[in-house]
Design a protein around this motif. Structure first.
Motif, short mmCIF file in Angstrom:
data_model
loop_
_atom_site.label_atom_id
_atom_site.label_comp_id
_atom_site.label_asym_id
_atom_site.label_seq_id
_atom_site.Cartn_x
_atom_site.Cartn_y
_atom_site.Cartn_z
N ILE A 88 32.26 38.86 32.22
CA ILE A 88 31.26 39.15 33.25
C ILE A 88 31.19 37.91 34.12
CG2 ILE A 88 28.83 39.67 33.74
CD1 ILE A 88 28.68 40.84 30.84
N ASP A 89 31.59 38.05 35.38
CA ASP A 89 31.56 36.91 36.29
C ASP A 89 30.21 36.75 36.95
OD1 ASP A 89 34.41 36.13 36.12
OD2 ASP A 89 34.72 38.14 36.92
N VAL A 90 29.57 37.88 37.24
CA VAL A 90 28.30 37.87 37.96
C VAL A 90 27.35 38.86 37.30
CG1 VAL A 90 27.15 38.29 40.17
CG2 VAL A 90 29.46 37.34 40.14
N CYS A 91 26.11 38.43 37.08
CA CYS A 91 25.05 39.34 36.61
C CYS A 91 23.95 39.35 37.65
CB CYS A 91 24.51 38.87 35.27
SG CYS A 91 23.14 39.87 34.65
N ILE A 92 23.71 40.51 38.23
CA ILE A 92 22.66 40.66 39.25
C ILE A 92 21.51 41.45 38.64
CG2 ILE A 92 22.08 41.63 41.51
CD1 ILE A 92 25.07 41.18 42.27
N ASN A 93 20.36 40.79 38.52
CA ASN A 93 19.21 41.38 37.84
C ASN A 93 18.24 41.97 38.85
OD1 ASN A 93 19.88 40.70 35.07
ND2 ASN A 93 19.54 38.57 35.66
N ALA A 94 18.32 43.29 39.03
CA ALA A 94 17.50 43.94 40.06
C ALA A 94 16.44 44.88 39.48
CB ALA A 94 18.40 44.71 41.05
N VAL A 95 16.24 44.86 38.16
CA VAL A 95 15.19 45.70 37.58
C VAL A 95 13.83 45.05 37.81
CG1 VAL A 95 14.18 46.57 35.43
CG2 VAL A 95 16.64 46.74 35.81
N GLY A 96 12.86 45.85 38.21
CA GLY A 96 11.50 45.36 38.37
C GLY A 96 10.81 46.12 39.48
N GLY A 97 9.55 45.86 39.64
CA GLY A 97 8.80 46.50 40.71
C GLY A 97 7.37 46.76 40.28
N THR A 98 6.46 46.45 41.18
CA THR A 98 5.05 46.63 40.84
C THR A 98 4.76 48.11 40.55
OG1 THR A 98 2.81 46.08 41.53
CG2 THR A 98 4.27 46.89 43.23
N ILE A 99 3.93 48.35 39.56
CA ILE A 99 3.62 49.73 39.16
C ILE A 99 2.30 50.18 39.79
CG2 ILE A 99 3.39 51.31 37.20
CD1 ILE A 99 4.70 49.09 35.44
N TRP A 100 1.30 49.31 39.75
CA TRP A 100 -0.01 49.64 40.31
C TRP A 100 -0.39 48.65 41.41
CZ3 TRP A 100 0.75 49.47 34.91
CH2 TRP A 100 0.71 50.72 34.26
N ALA A 101 -1.27 49.07 42.30
CA ALA A 101 -1.82 48.18 43.32
C ALA A 101 -3.33 48.21 43.19
CB ALA A 101 -1.40 48.64 44.72
N ARG A 102 -3.91 47.05 42.87
CA ARG A 102 -5.37 46.98 42.70
C ARG A 102 -5.77 45.51 42.56
NH1 ARG A 102 -6.47 50.64 37.76
NH2 ARG A 102 -5.27 52.01 39.11
N PRO A 103 -7.03 45.19 42.89
CA PRO A 103 -7.50 43.83 42.61
C PRO A 103 -7.42 43.54 41.11
CG PRO A 103 -9.01 44.98 44.09
CD PRO A 103 -8.05 46.00 43.59
N PHE A 104 -7.24 42.27 40.77
CA PHE A 104 -6.92 41.89 39.39
C PHE A 104 -7.97 42.39 38.39
CE2 PHE A 104 -6.03 38.19 36.27
CZ PHE A 104 -5.07 38.93 35.61
N GLU A 105 -9.23 42.37 38.78
CA GLU A 105 -10.28 42.78 37.83
C GLU A 105 -10.23 44.27 37.51
OE1 GLU A 105 -12.46 42.81 41.89
OE2 GLU A 105 -10.84 41.69 40.91
N HIS A 106 -9.44 45.02 38.27
CA HIS A 106 -9.29 46.46 38.00
C HIS A 106 -8.05 46.79 37.17
CE1 HIS A 106 -12.67 47.83 40.47
NE2 HIS A 106 -12.33 46.89 41.33
#
Length: 264
Positions: A88-106
């Protein structure tokens, strides 16, 4: 046609792309194929098979299903790539992404845990899984996909996960340089993408969360100098550049790709 292909900046390189079923990962697979890479496409969604099939016949592309939120999944994906191509010469890590959108206390504790598991651990696990073979061959490039959302609203757990990706990038770059391994990242800004075939989460829970999500969109656009979202191609091209030998003297760097928004 073969001669054109030989000009590709990833010619002859074995490139593993995670999150390849959709979004930035899928676009990276397409650009890398155009640049003559041999590809291993990894995702937990079966659509990854279709992405592999859509690539030009000249692209040597294989795919494998794996849940990269687990160590076992990452280990299996790397083992499969090594079985297919021996390196494996190159590993590109593209998994991820915000699931929810809300202020932190929520965010309740389960949601916080889920965000970190989604947006930090796949990169952490894959990097750890791919490192031994890269060390053994004395060469390799890891490109992580972070986010400028380390400076943003209504996504604190996601922001923390991406801050972790940035720190992983700089710390591992320092550790791995002596082994000929580069570790770099891009930090995408807001990106226009087609409707997701595999949803990230349950979707907005009513009008309040719609409003919180709109605040994210407005802040993202306002924070750019260009006052717009980027395209998938505008995200994929810098990732492929960093993966290539054209970037051979760049390591430990997180490159903001956010229309002038630098993140932090």
């Amino acid at each position: 046609m073969h001669n054109d292909h030989a000009q590709g900046i990833l010619d002859g390189k074995v490139v593993l792309v995670t999150g390849a079923a959709q979004g930035i990962g899928r676009e990276v697979a397409r650009v890398a194929a155009d640049q003559a890479a041999c590809l291993v496409l990894v995702d937990r969604a079966e659509q990854v098979a279709q992405v592999a099939e859509e690539l030009p016949a000249s692209a040597k592309a294989v795919h494998v299903l794996a849940d990269l939120e687990t160590w076992a999944g990452a280990e299996a994906a790397v083992a499969y790539a090594l079985e297919q191509f021996d390196r494996i010469d190159v590993c590109i890590n593209a998994v991820g992404g915000t699931i929810w959108a809300r202020p932190f206390e929520h965010y309740d504790p389960e949601k916080i845990q889920a965000e970190i598991t989604r947006s930090l651990f796949p990169t952490l696990w894959m990097t750890r899984a791919v490192l031994p073979s890269m060390k053994a061959q004395g060469a390799g490039t890891i490109v992580n996909v972070s986010s400028i959302a380390t400076r943003g609203i209504n996504r604190v757990p996601y922001s923390a996960a991406k801050g972790g990706v940035n720190a992983l990038t700089s710390a591992l770059a320092m550790e791995a340089a002596a082994d000929g391994i580069r570790v770099v990242a891009t930090a995408p800004g807001g990106t226009q993408a087609p409707a997701r075939t595999i949803p990230r989460g349950p979707g907005p829970e009513g009008a309040q969360e719609q409003q919180w999500m709109q605040q994210v969109v407005d802040q993202t656009v306002d924070s750019t100098l260009m006052q717009r979202y980027g395209t998938l191609r505008e995200q994929a091209e810098p990732i492929v550049f960093l993966a290539s030998d054209a970037a051979s003297y760049i390591t430990g760097t997180v490159l903001p790709v956010g229309g002038g928004d630098q993140g932090m």
